[in-house]
Write an enzyme that holds these catalytic residues in place. Structure first.
Site, PDB file in Angstrom:
ATOM      1  N   GLY A 164     -24.105  23.526  -0.858  1.00 24.81           N
ATOM      2  CA  GLY A 164     -23.352  24.134  -2.225  1.00 24.81           C
ATOM      3  C   GLY A 164     -23.856  23.309  -3.334  1.00 24.81           C
ATOM      4  N   SER A 165     -23.596  23.691  -4.681  1.00 29.41           N
ATOM      5  CA  SER A 165     -23.959  23.225  -5.830  1.00 29.41           C
ATOM      6  C   SER A 165     -23.542  21.656  -5.969  1.00 29.41           C
ATOM      7  CB  SER A 165     -23.721  23.989  -6.884  1.00 29.41           C
ATOM      8  OG  SER A 165     -22.379  24.316  -7.013  1.00 29.41           O
TER       9      SER A 165
ATOM     10  N   ASP B 165     -14.080  25.721  -2.094  1.00 27.53           N
ATOM     11  CA  ASP B 165     -13.863  26.659  -3.076  1.00 27.53           C
ATOM     12  C   ASP B 165     -12.471  26.736  -3.550  1.00 27.53           C
ATOM     13  OD1 ASP B 165     -16.373  28.215  -2.876  1.00 27.53           O
ATOM     14  OD2 ASP B 165     -15.656  28.505  -0.691  1.00 27.53           O
TER      15      ASP B 165
ATOM     16  N   GLU C   4     -20.570  24.075   8.511  1.00 27.54           N
ATOM     17  CA  GLU C   4     -19.823  23.049   8.050  1.00 27.54           C
ATOM     18  C   GLU C   4     -18.926  22.701   8.984  1.00 27.54           C
ATOM     19  OE1 GLU C   4     -18.857  25.084   4.481  1.00 27.54           O
ATOM     20  OE2 GLU C   4     -20.585  24.293   3.192  1.00 27.54           O
TER      21      GLU C   4
ATOM     22  N   LYS D  29     -11.316  24.124  -8.871  1.00 25.89           N
ATOM     23  CA  LYS D  29     -11.020  24.450  -7.465  1.00 25.89           C
ATOM     24  C   LYS D  29      -9.585  24.118  -7.049  1.00 25.89           C
ATOM     25  CE  LYS D  29     -15.490  25.535  -7.036  1.00 25.89           C
ATOM     26  NZ  LYS D  29     -16.405  24.881  -6.118  1.00 25.89           N
TER      27      LYS D  29
HETATM   28  O1  DER Z   1     -19.841  27.376   0.980  1.00 28.26           O
HETATM   29  C1  DER Z   1     -19.170  26.282   0.835  1.00 28.26           C
HETATM   30  O2  DER Z   1     -18.368  25.979   1.900  1.00 28.26           O
HETATM   31  C2  DER Z   1     -19.387  25.406  -0.143  1.00 28.26           C
HETATM   32  O3  DER Z   1     -19.132  24.222   0.260  1.00 28.26           O
HETATM   33  C3  DER Z   1     -18.570  25.897  -1.126  1.00 28.26           C
HETATM   34  O4  DER Z   1     -17.459  26.063  -0.703  1.00 28.26           O
HETATM   35  C4  DER Z   1     -18.643  25.024  -2.505  1.00 28.26           C
HETATM   36  O5  DER Z   1     -19.788  25.105  -3.098  1.00 28.26           O
HETATM   37  P1  DER Z   1     -19.762  24.958  -4.620  1.00 28.26           P
HETATM   38  O6  DER Z   1     -20.001  23.525  -4.765  1.00 28.26           O
HETATM   39  O7  DER Z   1     -21.175  25.325  -4.907  1.00 28.26           O
HETATM   40  O8  DER Z   1     -18.758  25.395  -5.616  1.00 28.26           O
END
Ligand code: DER
Length: 226
Positions: free
Chosen positions: A29-30, A87, A106, A124
């Site tokens: 993820g970002s 999220d 994950e 979040k």
């Molecule tokens: O898809 C996932 O599990 C990612 O870790 C997500 O939960 C968080 O992504 P983000 O850091 O881009 O918001």
């Protein structure tokens, strides 16, 4: 500071828990991207040596290797530390993850981590899971329309939708559907019900797994410990 700067700050703080010689789970993820980049920077700067990464997605595997990190496939040996985004984060550090589509790898990786360190910006944080994000559910591609019907029967109001115009296909060749969660529910009970539904591979509930979280807010980074 803007949200990206906050995410990077949380990622840098988490990466300072890494010690030389560690086997590190690399999230997806970002926000996790910033942690992978910072880990590579610390290695290139000679601050860390003998680090082995285990990636939670093809995307993170490619990114880590492109930055010179040693990446190995997941084997039964424990990981010292995993760093990943989320999220939603509730007060007990229970999570909803998977909106990036990587939840299965994950969870398979992070269940083996001695410490699961979550990094996120303050948007979040929730009082109760389900307040801001849907629950991603990974389902087998074969017979998925039947599985969706079985899931709709499980979910109050049957609110299940595909993320985009067509289902998202994961690294594992499965589909991801997002479930709108009811107002009140017990996460552990709902997780058991969903996991017991034929055709469901896994869900974005990460309950009782995270040990640590770095949450970046405009007034600084908060460290939460379970
Ligand atoms: O898809 C996932 O599990 C990612 O870790 C997500 O939960 C968080 O992504 P983000 O850091 O881009 O918001």
């Amino acid at each position: 500071p803007d949200l990206e700067a906050l995410k990077k700050e949380a990622a840098v703080r988490a990466t300072h828990l890494v010690r030389s010689g560690m086997r590190v789970g690399l999230g997806t993820g970002s926000t996790a991207k910033y942690a992978i980049e910072e880990l590579a920077r610390r290695i290139q700067a000679g601050e860390l040596t003998d680090i082995t990464g285990v990636a939670t997605s093809e995307a993170s595997d490619t990114l880590a290797r492109s930055l010179g990190l040693r990446v190995e496939v997941l084997d039964p040996r424990p990981l010292d530390l995993a760093i990943d985004g989320a999220d939603e984060i509730d007060p007990q550090l229970n999570l909803i993850k998977g909106l990036g589509g990587a939840l299965l790898r994950e969870k398979l990786t992070e269940i083996q981590a001695r410490q699961l360190v979550i990094i996120a910006d303050h948007t979040k944080v929730v009082e109760r899971l389900g307040q801001k994000a849907p629950l991603p559910i990974e389902i087998a591609r074969f017979g998925f329309l039947s599985t969706i019907e079985r899931l709709r029967a499980q979910l109050p109001g049957g609110r299940l939708r595909q993320p985009g115009a067509q289902p998202y296909v994961t690294d594992n060749g499965n589909y991801i559907y997002d479930a709108q969660l009811p107002e009140t529910f017990d996460p552990a009970t709902l997780e058991r019900q969903l996991k017991g539904t034929l055709g469901v591979v896994d869900t974005g509930f990460f309950l009782g797994m995270a040990t640590h979280a770095f949450v970046a807010a405009p007034d600084g980074v908060r460290e939460l410990v379970r």
